[in-house]
Structure formats: C-alpha cells, structure tokens
Design a protein around this motif. Structure first.
Motif, PDB file in Angstrom:
ATOM      1  N   GLN A  35       0.828  -1.208   0.000  1.00 22.50           N
ATOM      2  CA  GLN A  35       0.000   0.000   0.000  1.00 22.50           C
ATOM      3  C   GLN A  35       0.860   1.255   0.000  1.00 22.50           C
ATOM      4  N   ASN A  36       1.998   1.177   0.682  1.00 23.58           N
ATOM      5  CA  ASN A  36       2.922   2.315   0.780  1.00 23.58           C
ATOM      6  C   ASN A  36       4.316   1.870   0.364  1.00 23.58           C
ATOM      7  N   PRO A  37       4.558   1.724  -0.938  1.00 24.37           N
ATOM      8  CA  PRO A  37       5.869   1.247  -1.393  1.00 24.37           C
ATOM      9  C   PRO A  37       7.000   2.230  -1.136  1.00 24.37           C
ATOM     10  N   ASP A  38       6.662   3.465  -0.768  1.00 19.98           N
ATOM     11  CA  ASP A  38       7.729   4.420  -0.444  1.00 19.98           C
ATOM     12  C   ASP A  38       8.511   3.987   0.795  1.00 19.98           C
ATOM     13  N   LEU A  39       7.989   3.017   1.536  1.00 18.80           N
ATOM     14  CA  LEU A  39       8.756   2.447   2.646  1.00 18.80           C
ATOM     15  C   LEU A  39      10.070   1.842   2.156  1.00 18.80           C
ATOM     16  N   LEU A  40      10.112   1.494   0.872  1.00 14.80           N
ATOM     17  CA  LEU A  40      11.315   0.881   0.308  1.00 14.80           C
ATOM     18  C   LEU A  40      12.392   1.893  -0.064  1.00 14.80           C
ATOM     19  N   ILE A  41      12.031   3.165  -0.158  1.00 12.20           N
ATOM     20  CA  ILE A  41      12.990   4.157  -0.652  1.00 12.20           C
ATOM     21  C   ILE A  41      14.299   4.157   0.144  1.00 12.20           C
ATOM     22  N   PRO A  42      14.261   4.112   1.473  1.00 12.85           N
ATOM     23  CA  PRO A  42      15.542   4.090   2.203  1.00 12.85           C
ATOM     24  C   PRO A  42      16.390   2.860   1.884  1.00 12.85           C
ATOM     25  N   LEU A  43      15.748   1.766   1.473  1.00 10.79           N
ATOM     26  CA  LEU A  43      16.479   0.558   1.120  1.00 10.79           C
ATOM     27  C   LEU A  43      16.992   0.611  -0.314  1.00 10.79           C
ATOM     28  N   GLN A  44      16.296   1.350  -1.157  1.00 10.08           N
ATOM     29  CA  GLN A  44      16.688   1.448  -2.566  1.00 10.08           C
ATOM     30  C   GLN A  44      17.796   2.471  -2.784  1.00 10.08           C
ATOM     31  N   GLU A  45      17.883   3.449  -1.925  1.00 10.52           N
ATOM     32  CA  GLU A  45      18.837   4.536  -2.111  1.00 10.52           C
ATOM     33  C   GLU A  45      20.167   4.280  -1.417  1.00 10.52           C
ATOM     34  N   VAL A  46      21.182   4.994  -1.883  1.00 11.35           N
ATOM     35  CA  VAL A  46      22.409   5.148  -1.111  1.00 11.35           C
ATOM     36  C   VAL A  46      22.389   6.550  -0.519  1.00 11.35           C
ATOM     37  N   ARG A  47      22.957   6.684   0.670  1.00 14.39           N
ATOM     38  CA  ARG A  47      22.950   7.966   1.364  1.00 14.39           C
ATOM     39  C   ARG A  47      24.278   8.160   2.081  1.00 14.39           C
ATOM     40  N   SER A  48      24.674   9.414   2.180  1.00 12.33           N
ATOM     41  CA  SER A  48      25.911   9.726   2.895  1.00 12.33           C
ATOM     42  C   SER A  48      25.850   9.205   4.325  1.00 12.33           C
ATOM     43  N   ASP A  49      24.649   9.204   4.904  1.00 16.62           N
ATOM     44  CA  ASP A  49      24.480   8.706   6.269  1.00 16.62           C
ATOM     45  C   ASP A  49      24.903   7.250   6.383  1.00 16.62           C
ATOM     46  N   TYR A  50      24.593   6.456   5.377  1.00 16.06           N
ATOM     47  CA  TYR A  50      24.971   5.042   5.401  1.00 16.06           C
ATOM     48  C   TYR A  50      26.485   4.893   5.270  1.00 16.06           C
ATOM     49  N   LEU A  51      27.049   5.616   4.316  1.00 21.31           N
ATOM     50  CA  LEU A  51      28.492   5.569   4.139  1.00 21.31           C
ATOM     51  C   LEU A  51      29.203   6.021   5.412  1.00 21.31           C
ATOM     52  N   ASN A  52      28.675   7.050   6.041  1.00 14.89           N
ATOM     53  CA  ASN A  52      29.289   7.551   7.271  1.00 14.89           C
ATOM     54  C   ASN A  52      29.222   6.537   8.405  1.00 14.89           C
ATOM     55  N   ALA A  53      28.194   5.680   8.394  1.00 12.40           N
ATOM     56  CA  ALA A  53      28.109   4.630   9.418  1.00 12.40           C
ATOM     57  C   ALA A  53      29.279   3.663   9.275  1.00 12.40           C
ATOM     58  N   ALA A  54      29.606   3.309   8.020  1.00 15.71           N
ATOM     59  CA  ALA A  54      30.755   2.430   7.793  1.00 15.71           C
ATOM     60  C   ALA A  54      32.054   3.139   8.149  1.00 15.71           C
ATOM     61  N   LEU A  55      32.162   4.408   7.806  1.00 20.74           N
ATOM     62  CA  LEU A  55      33.388   5.148   8.082  1.00 20.74           C
ATOM     63  C   LEU A  55      33.587   5.354   9.584  1.00 20.74           C
ATOM     64  N   ALA A  56      32.486   5.552  10.313  1.00 21.16           N
ATOM     65  CA  ALA A  56      32.596   5.677  11.772  1.00 21.16           C
ATOM     66  C   ALA A  56      33.062   4.363  12.382  1.00 21.16           C
ATOM     67  N   GLN A  57      32.553   3.249  11.855  1.00 17.43           N
ATOM     68  CA  GLN A  57      32.992   1.944  12.337  1.00 17.43           C
ATOM     69  C   GLN A  57      34.464   1.727  12.013  1.00 17.43           C
ATOM     70  N   LEU A  58      34.875   2.136  10.829  1.00 19.53           N
ATOM     71  CA  LEU A  58      36.284   2.037  10.421  1.00 19.53           C
ATOM     72  C   LEU A  58      37.175   2.827  11.379  1.00 19.53           C
ATOM     73  N   SER A  59      36.766   4.061  11.664  1.00 13.99           N
ATOM     74  CA  SER A  59      37.555   4.909  12.553  1.00 13.99           C
ATOM     75  C   SER A  59      37.646   4.310  13.954  1.00 13.99           C
ATOM     76  N   SER A  60      36.531   3.749  14.432  1.00 12.78           N
ATOM     77  CA  SER A  60      36.498   3.167  15.769  1.00 12.78           C
ATOM     78  C   SER A  60      37.399   1.939  15.879  1.00 12.78           C
ATOM     79  N   GLN A  61      37.389   1.095  14.844  1.00 12.42           N
ATOM     80  CA  GLN A  61      38.151  -0.158  14.902  1.00 12.42           C
ATOM     81  C   GLN A  61      39.602  -0.015  14.468  1.00 12.42           C
TER      82      GLN A  61
END
Length: 310
Positions: A256-282
């Motif tokens: 009924q609301n396929p826009d729920l998929l948009i965050p899964l379909q897109e790439v975002r700087s926020d996602y990349l930053n999550a990996a980079l923060a993990q990289l910096s921490s480890q």
C-alpha cells in the motif's frame, strides 16, 4: 494465498529492485524499461567522468576509471568495473560484456540472493568468483515485509526510521564482520594482480559494491569527496527502475505504501558515514583498515596503485 506463494511474490519483487522487473501484473504500471539508459541525476552531473556500461538486464554497471587522484594522476579505464547483479543479462548484454575482456567477475551476493535471483550470466572467459558478503539479513527482511502484503506489518518492519537503521547496521557490518573483510580484501588483491579487467557486484550494485568501490578509489589516491560522489551516483542510475518497482508493487496490491522501500533502494551519505565511523572506531584510519582489517600489505597497496594508476 499460501505462505509459499507470498514468499515467492516477495522474492520476485525484491529481485525486481535490481533492474525494475516485476511479475506481469505489477509490471503493467511500470513506466520505465530496464533497457533504457538511466537519466543522470544531480550527483552524476557533479562527477566527471562516469563511464556507464549500458546493458538491458542491469542498470548500474560502470567503469571505475577516469577519476583524478590527489597527485593529479588518473585511474585507468578498462581495469575495474562495478555493477549490479548480472543474472538477467541478455544475449546482447553478453556481447557487450565480452568486449570488456573481463577476466574475473566477483559476486558479493549471499546464498539466499542466489537462490531467488539466480547466478550471473557471463561471457566466455570471465571467471565467476563467489565471495558472499553479509547483508545483515536485509534481503530476508525485505522478503518478509513485502511477502506479508500487510500494510501494518510492512510499516512496523520498515517504517519510522527502521529501514534506515537496517541500512546503517549493514554498512557497519561491512567493516566489523571478519568474513566480509576477507572477501573485500581478497577482491582488492585480485584487482592488484589480475592480468585483465575485474568486475565486482552485489544485487543492486550500490551497497556492498558501493563500499568496495569507495575503498578501492581511496586506496589508490582518489580524494574522499570524489569517491563519495561515485558512491552516491547509484541513486541517479537506479532512480527510474526503482520508481517503476514501487509503482508496480502498489498496482499489484503487494504494498500500500511502497515508499517504505525508498531508504532501502537509495544510497545515502548517512549510510556511508556509518561504515566510516565503524572504520575509525576499529582501525583509526583508512590505512589501518586496509592493512589490519583487509589484510593488504604495503606491497599489495603499491601493486594496486601501480596497476590502476599510471
């Protein structure tokens, strides 16, 4: 509808996220064709150059060459390619891929993705290499949410920031998961030593592939901002096909609301930053991640730079 039927529908729909293909009932409302070249978005216009390999069965296939490094050199074309899954490659696509002279095609998909989507179709001479990298259960989560066909269930599973949280968790795992590091590291070593072009991909060619592409470009001296622009360019290449998927799912009564998929379909700087923060921490910095995390030696890194940058 039986549970098996619901799961089957969900699997086809999730597979459709890769190239905009849906079952006939859903595809009737899709306004785009997988064979049409994607229109460049703002992120693509700001990146020069991006060389797309235009295929009918995949929409996010690109040459990683052409980017400038810190010292003014340029990454060679025709040696490293990133892509989405090639299981829907057509016969004309195989001819196009054959002209690239690929020596190896690395597939980051996990067994569940292969089970529902199928193996790559590759031209002769391109050796398939399976290197599954965790998606932190994202594919299974999407199967479950879409297959439920229940708006309330889908909202609970994907709404209210939950989809974004799933993506951040996946990206953190690219760095924290030991098995993922082995697969990413082995692929960079292949790129450093291969006698021919190497292509690597996942399902949509944007997350696992996007992270490996980012790390590769940084490792050979491409500035972080440029590497991030390459990462974000997936949104432009995938936009039309992904919008068609959402329209088809709604038309078919699956979501009924396929826009729920948009965050899964897109790439975002926020996602990349999550990996980079993990990289910096480890690992403290990129060099620590490349060496202690991915197992590359200084000799490996030198060979990678020498091979890809003249």
């Amino acid at each position: 509808m039986t549970r098996a039927s619901s799961v089957a529908i969900a699997a086809v729909a999730v597979a459709g996220l890769t190239v905009g293909l849906l079952p006939a009932a859903a595809n009737a409302s899709a306004s785009t064709s997988a064979s049409a070249p994607p229109r460049a978005g703002a992120s693509q216009r700001s990146v020069s150059p991006i060389h797309q390999v235009v295929l009918q069965g995949a929409v996010n296939v690109r040459d990683l060459g052409g980017y400038r490094t810190y010292d003014g050199a340029q990454v060679r074309y025709g040696l490293a390619y990133r892509a989405d899954a090639l299981n829907k490659a057509t016969d004309p696509d195989l001819s196009t891929l054959a002209r690239l002279g690929l020596r190896e095609v690395v597939d980051f998909r996990v067994p569940l993705e292969l089970q529902y989507d199928g193996p790559d179709r590759l031209p002769a001479g391109a050796a398939p290499t399976s290197r599954p990298v965790t998606d932190s259960g994202l594919y299974a989560q999407m199967l479950s949410a879409i297959g439920s066909k229940d708006p309330a269930t889908q909202d609970v599973m994907l709404g209210h920031g939950r989809a974004e949280a799933l993506m951040r968790t996946e990206y953190q795992a690219f760095v924290s998961d030991p098995a993922a590091r082995v697969q990413f590291g082995a692929t960079l070593k292949d790129l450093a030593t291969s006698r021919g072009p190497v292509l690597f991909h996942c399902t949509s060619g944007k997350d696992r592939t996007g992270w490996e592409s980012y790390v590769l470009l940084r490792a050979v001296g491409v500035p972080a901002a440029t590497a991030e622009q390459d990462y974000l360019a997936s949104n432009g290449f995938r936009a039309a096909a992904d919008a068609g998927v959402r329209a088809g799912l709604k038309q078919a009564g699956i979501m009924q609301n396929p826009d729920l998929l948009i965050p899964l379909q897109e790439v975002r700087s926020d996602y990349l930053n999550a990996a980079l923060a993990q990289l910096s921490s480890q690992y403290g910095d990129l060099y620590g991640y490349l060496t202690r995390g991915l197992g590359l030696t200084l000799k490996d890194l030198t060979a990678l730079r020498t091979h890809l940058v003249p």
